[in-house]
Design a protein around this motif. Sequence first.
Motif, PDB file in Angstrom:
ATOM      1  N   GLU A   5     -22.079 -15.331  22.493  1.00  0.00           N
ATOM      2  CA  GLU A   5     -23.027 -14.830  23.488  1.00  0.00           C
ATOM      3  C   GLU A   5     -24.322 -15.643  23.466  1.00  0.00           C
ATOM      4  O   GLU A   5     -24.875 -15.987  24.513  1.00  0.00           O
ATOM      5  CB  GLU A   5     -23.318 -13.352  23.198  1.00  0.00           C
ATOM      6  CG  GLU A   5     -23.919 -12.627  24.365  1.00  0.00           C
ATOM      7  CD  GLU A   5     -24.112 -11.146  24.081  1.00  0.00           C
ATOM      8  OE1 GLU A   5     -25.055 -10.570  24.626  1.00  0.00           O
ATOM      9  OE2 GLU A   5     -23.323 -10.578  23.293  1.00  0.00           O
ATOM     10  N   THR A   6     -24.783 -15.974  22.259  1.00  0.00           N
ATOM     11  CA  THR A   6     -25.977 -16.802  22.125  1.00  0.00           C
ATOM     12  C   THR A   6     -25.757 -18.150  22.803  1.00  0.00           C
ATOM     13  O   THR A   6     -26.614 -18.644  23.543  1.00  0.00           O
ATOM     14  CB  THR A   6     -26.290 -17.050  20.625  1.00  0.00           C
ATOM     15  OG1 THR A   6     -26.321 -15.799  19.956  1.00  0.00           O
ATOM     16  CG2 THR A   6     -27.605 -17.774  20.443  1.00  0.00           C
ATOM     17  N   LEU A   7     -24.600 -18.733  22.547  1.00  0.00           N
ATOM     18  CA  LEU A   7     -24.265 -20.024  23.139  1.00  0.00           C
ATOM     19  C   LEU A   7     -24.301 -19.942  24.665  1.00  0.00           C
ATOM     20  O   LEU A   7     -24.915 -20.783  25.343  1.00  0.00           O
ATOM     21  CB  LEU A   7     -22.869 -20.443  22.662  1.00  0.00           C
ATOM     22  CG  LEU A   7     -22.323 -21.772  23.175  1.00  0.00           C
ATOM     23  CD1 LEU A   7     -23.139 -22.928  22.635  1.00  0.00           C
ATOM     24  CD2 LEU A   7     -20.852 -21.933  22.782  1.00  0.00           C
ATOM     25  N   ALA A   8     -23.669 -18.903  25.212  1.00  0.00           N
ATOM     26  CA  ALA A   8     -23.614 -18.743  26.669  1.00  0.00           C
ATOM     27  C   ALA A   8     -25.011 -18.558  27.253  1.00  0.00           C
ATOM     28  O   ALA A   8     -25.352 -19.145  28.284  1.00  0.00           O
ATOM     29  CB  ALA A   8     -22.718 -17.560  27.032  1.00  0.00           C
ATOM     30  N   GLU A   9     -25.835 -17.768  26.566  1.00  0.00           N
ATOM     31  CA  GLU A   9     -27.193 -17.511  27.071  1.00  0.00           C
ATOM     32  C   GLU A   9     -28.040 -18.780  27.052  1.00  0.00           C
ATOM     33  O   GLU A   9     -28.776 -19.059  27.996  1.00  0.00           O
ATOM     34  CB  GLU A   9     -27.869 -16.427  26.225  1.00  0.00           C
ATOM     35  CG  GLU A   9     -27.356 -15.025  26.532  1.00  0.00           C
ATOM     36  CD  GLU A   9     -27.828 -13.994  25.507  1.00  0.00           C
ATOM     37  OE1 GLU A   9     -27.396 -12.842  25.616  1.00  0.00           O
ATOM     38  OE2 GLU A   9     -28.603 -14.371  24.579  1.00  0.00           O
ATOM     39  N   ARG A  10     -27.944 -19.537  25.960  1.00  0.00           N
ATOM     40  CA  ARG A  10     -28.743 -20.770  25.859  1.00  0.00           C
ATOM     41  C   ARG A  10     -28.327 -21.771  26.933  1.00  0.00           C
ATOM     42  O   ARG A  10     -29.160 -22.439  27.537  1.00  0.00           O
ATOM     43  CB  ARG A  10     -28.581 -21.388  24.467  1.00  0.00           C
ATOM     44  CG  ARG A  10     -29.129 -20.537  23.320  1.00  0.00           C
ATOM     45  CD  ARG A  10     -30.647 -20.617  23.191  1.00  0.00           C
ATOM     46  NE  ARG A  10     -31.151 -21.978  23.049  1.00  0.00           N
ATOM     47  CZ  ARG A  10     -31.233 -22.648  21.901  1.00  0.00           C
ATOM     48  NH1 ARG A  10     -30.825 -22.085  20.789  1.00  0.00           N
ATOM     49  NH2 ARG A  10     -31.737 -23.868  21.868  1.00  0.00           N
TER      50      ARG A  10
END
Lengths: 149, 111
Positions: free
Chosen positions: A18-23
């Motif tokens: 999720e962090t990856l997608a948000e960044r």
Amino acid sequence: MADHELDICLANEIGKLETLAERLEAYVEAEAIPPTPAYRLQLAADEFFNNAVDYGYPDGRAGEIALRVRRAGNVLEAIFSDDGNAFDPFQAPAPDIAGSLEERRIGGLGVHLVRTLADSVAYRREDGRNVVTLTFSLAATPQGSAPES
Amino acid sequence: MIHIERFVEGNVVVTAVRGRLDSSSSPKLDEFLAEAPAGGEVILLDFADLSYISSAGLRVVLKATKLARSSGATLAVCCLIPQVHEVFDVSGFSTLIPIHPSREAALATLA
């Protein structure tokens, strides 16, 4: 870190997806990357992150997965690296995408998508890390068609 | 994040999916579609508000398509955004699963 560059380093935990997608979402918005290359980049990051987490660390050790993206003119370059077991995804056999429904199996589909949607792909093993370099053209491509077609 | 809604239009069961289908959200759709449909039933996956699908999401769609086929039901999708349509094309799914441009077009064909 220079402008127009994104550097992400994540633990090899699936919850970090999720962090990856948000960044990435924030990056493609800030850089005004058109929807099609933006989608292709996000898909590639997603597939590589999942593959590395699922298969790179079979002994369960802690690891580190990194993504660096930079824009150079009309090209978006993405470099994925991980300290998982050596694995060249592009040596894996391509899935049978022409088979009938009954024949169809899904193994390798993620890598197939990435290989087809990126304009170039390269793998190297360097200092104990798998390093995959992809490029995506920012030039207009017809909607719904892969760059090679 | 994903939101799934189901409703019936005539003999067509419409499942509308909003959000992203990646490895973390796809199991929710998988659960939603796990029950074998009745023979002759028509399932339409309305992806108008699906902004993203990865291979994990495609797996769930393929599994549901196989389940429908083996139950004597039909599964189709509609309303793909261009980027999702591209993923369906590149994976070869476009030749397996009927894709309709709009819900109206799908219902006109399927109902």
